[in-house]
Write an enzyme that holds these catalytic residues in place. Sequence first.
Site, mmCIF file in Angstrom:
data_model
loop_
_atom_site.group_PDB
_atom_site.id
_atom_site.type_symbol
_atom_site.label_atom_id
_atom_site.label_comp_id
_atom_site.label_asym_id
_atom_site.label_seq_id
_atom_site.Cartn_x
_atom_site.Cartn_y
_atom_site.Cartn_z
ATOM 1 N N ASN A 1 0.856 -1.192 0.000
ATOM 2 C CA ASN A 1 0.000 0.000 0.000
ATOM 3 C C ASN A 1 0.896 1.247 0.000
ATOM 4 O OD1 ASN A 1 -1.398 2.284 1.108
ATOM 5 N ND2 ASN A 1 -3.047 0.933 1.737
ATOM 6 N N ASP B 1 -0.153 4.496 -0.039
ATOM 7 C CA ASP B 1 -0.852 5.730 0.387
ATOM 8 C C ASP B 1 0.071 6.720 1.093
ATOM 9 O OD1 ASP B 1 -3.148 4.504 -0.492
ATOM 10 O OD2 ASP B 1 -4.009 4.199 1.502
ATOM 11 N N HIS B 2 0.942 6.182 1.966
ATOM 12 C CA HIS B 2 1.772 7.078 2.781
ATOM 13 C C HIS B 2 2.768 7.883 1.961
ATOM 14 C CE1 HIS B 2 -0.091 6.000 6.341
ATOM 15 N NE2 HIS B 2 0.803 5.210 6.907
ATOM 16 N N HIS C 1 -5.755 3.563 -1.430
ATOM 17 C CA HIS C 1 -7.080 3.896 -0.892
ATOM 18 C C HIS C 1 -7.441 5.279 -1.394
ATOM 19 C CE1 HIS C 1 -9.764 4.164 2.998
ATOM 20 N NE2 HIS C 1 -10.414 4.502 1.900
ATOM 21 N N ARG D 1 -9.606 8.002 -0.876
ATOM 22 C CA ARG D 1 -10.550 8.489 0.141
ATOM 23 C C ARG D 1 -11.431 9.596 -0.420
ATOM 24 N NH1 ARG D 1 -10.355 7.875 5.571
ATOM 25 N NH2 ARG D 1 -9.008 6.200 6.292
ATOM 26 N N ARG E 1 -7.261 12.872 0.816
ATOM 27 C CA ARG E 1 -6.206 13.407 1.678
ATOM 28 C C ARG E 1 -4.812 12.918 1.275
ATOM 29 N NH1 ARG E 1 -7.142 9.975 7.212
ATOM 30 N NH2 ARG E 1 -9.222 10.838 7.060
ATOM 31 N N HIS E 2 -4.748 11.783 0.588
ATOM 32 C CA HIS E 2 -3.427 11.341 0.106
ATOM 33 C C HIS E 2 -3.475 10.977 -1.380
ATOM 34 C CE1 HIS E 2 -5.214 7.570 1.367
ATOM 35 N NE2 HIS E 2 -4.912 7.710 2.653
ATOM 36 N N GLU F 1 -8.754 0.334 -2.637
ATOM 37 C CA GLU F 1 -9.581 0.375 -1.427
ATOM 38 C C GLU F 1 -10.516 1.562 -1.537
ATOM 39 O OE1 GLU F 1 -7.121 0.774 1.971
ATOM 40 O OE2 GLU F 1 -6.211 -1.178 1.725
ATOM 41 N N THR G 1 -6.697 6.355 10.200
ATOM 42 C CA THR G 1 -6.634 5.258 9.235
ATOM 43 C C THR G 1 -7.918 4.442 9.398
ATOM 44 O OG1 THR G 1 -5.352 3.333 8.491
ATOM 45 C CG2 THR G 1 -5.333 3.790 10.845
ATOM 46 N N THR G 2 -8.140 3.470 8.517
ATOM 47 C CA THR G 2 -9.353 2.640 8.620
ATOM 48 C C THR G 2 -9.395 2.011 10.014
ATOM 49 O OG1 THR G 2 -8.923 2.115 6.311
ATOM 50 C CG2 THR G 2 -10.676 0.888 7.388
ATOM 51 N N GLU H 1 -11.109 -9.474 3.188
ATOM 52 C CA GLU H 1 -9.829 -9.128 3.806
ATOM 53 C C GLU H 1 -10.076 -9.058 5.301
ATOM 54 O OE1 GLU H 1 -7.528 -5.825 2.240
ATOM 55 O OE2 GLU H 1 -6.591 -5.515 4.194
ATOM 56 N N HIS I 1 -3.764 -4.825 7.858
ATOM 57 C CA HIS I 1 -3.865 -3.680 8.761
ATOM 58 C C HIS I 1 -2.942 -3.854 9.962
ATOM 59 C CE1 HIS I 1 -5.369 0.038 10.411
ATOM 60 N NE2 HIS I 1 -5.821 0.260 9.206
ATOM 61 N N HIS J 1 1.858 0.905 6.102
ATOM 62 C CA HIS J 1 2.578 1.762 7.046
ATOM 63 C C HIS J 1 3.968 1.236 7.412
ATOM 64 C CE1 HIS J 1 2.790 4.861 10.185
ATOM 65 N NE2 HIS J 1 3.493 3.949 10.830
HETATM 66 N N1 PXP Z 1 -6.006 -3.113 4.461
HETATM 67 C C1 PXP Z 1 -6.924 -2.118 4.524
HETATM 68 C C2 PXP Z 1 -8.337 -2.440 4.168
HETATM 69 C C3 PXP Z 1 -6.559 -0.816 4.872
HETATM 70 O O1 PXP Z 1 -7.498 0.150 4.934
HETATM 71 C C4 PXP Z 1 -5.198 -0.542 5.145
HETATM 72 C C5 PXP Z 1 -4.776 0.858 5.463
HETATM 73 O O2 PXP Z 1 -4.949 1.675 4.354
HETATM 74 C C6 PXP Z 1 -4.277 -1.598 5.056
HETATM 75 C C7 PXP Z 1 -4.709 -2.878 4.738
HETATM 76 C C8 PXP Z 1 -2.824 -1.392 5.323
HETATM 77 O O3 PXP Z 1 -2.653 -1.114 6.686
HETATM 78 P P1 PXP Z 1 -1.227 -0.658 7.214
HETATM 79 O O4 PXP Z 1 -0.941 0.662 6.570
HETATM 80 O O5 PXP Z 1 -1.427 -0.551 8.689
HETATM 81 O O6 PXP Z 1 -0.247 -1.707 6.819
#
Ligand code: PXP
Length: 243
Positions: free
Chosen positions: A7, A9-10, A43, A45, A49-50, A70, A100-101, A151, A191, A214
């Site tokens: 992921n 996003d960050h 993701h 959103r 935001r990102h 996502e 975060t979610t 998931e 997550h 993350h």
């Molecule tokens: N799965 C889902 C559905 C999420 O919303 C996220 C965070 O965007 C992740 C996985 C990844 O989580 P993390 O950033 O804590 O690894």
Amino acid sequence: MAKLCVNVDHVATLREARKIDMPDPLEAALLAEKAGSAGITVHLREDRRHIHDRDVRAIKKAIKTKLNLEMATVPEIVEFALKIRPDQVTFVPERRQEITTEGGLDVTVRQRKMRKIIESFRKKGITVSLFIDPDPRQVRASSDLGADAIELNTGQYSQTKTGRKLKTELDKIEKAAALSDGLSLVTHAGHGLNLNNIRPIASIPVIEELNIGHSIIARAIMVGLGAAVAEMRKAIVIKPSRK
Ligand code: PXP
């Protein structure tokens, strides 16, 4: 063995701190692929935001593995996603104020609406995954709704450090994964996963995909910072011109 989807996003979060064009989540996605990531997760959103719409388009166009988008099941994002056609969508709950979610979807409610949305994606050949807590009611409801995959939310497990509670959280995930497999759903998890807590989850044989953001991006800063400083020091050394 579970496949890793990174992921990114960050990377976009850092870009948005300056509202310029670096770092680029697309560049990060391509690097992750080069390093063996089996897919890229972003993701989109509602508040952008990102990740922005243009990031999703660019990543979809450039990557060779799969794009897992996502998203919340709100009309505007649904319309965008149906147009973009990612390989997979993962429906998540979304609250504006959350960092975060925060939890899984409750798929035992508003099922008519969810069933319709799931169908619209599946009709276009897009795999549908539902992000849910490791709760047997949620797994069964996901199967009833006609999703391809679930998931399992590992957030609670990830926040539990030691002791009996950790075993309880892991048990819930193992049982939900077994039920999911028994119902012929494909099982994903994600997550809060990191290098310290990944092993027990990666050892669950039916889990086919792990979505991790993350901890990988955080670690990338630590393993990459030295090289970035060295690069800048080299650039600063201006050789005196020969006259
Ligand atoms: N799965 C889902 C559905 C999420 O919303 C996220 C965070 O965007 C992740 C996985 C990844 O989580 P993390 O950033 O804590 O690894």
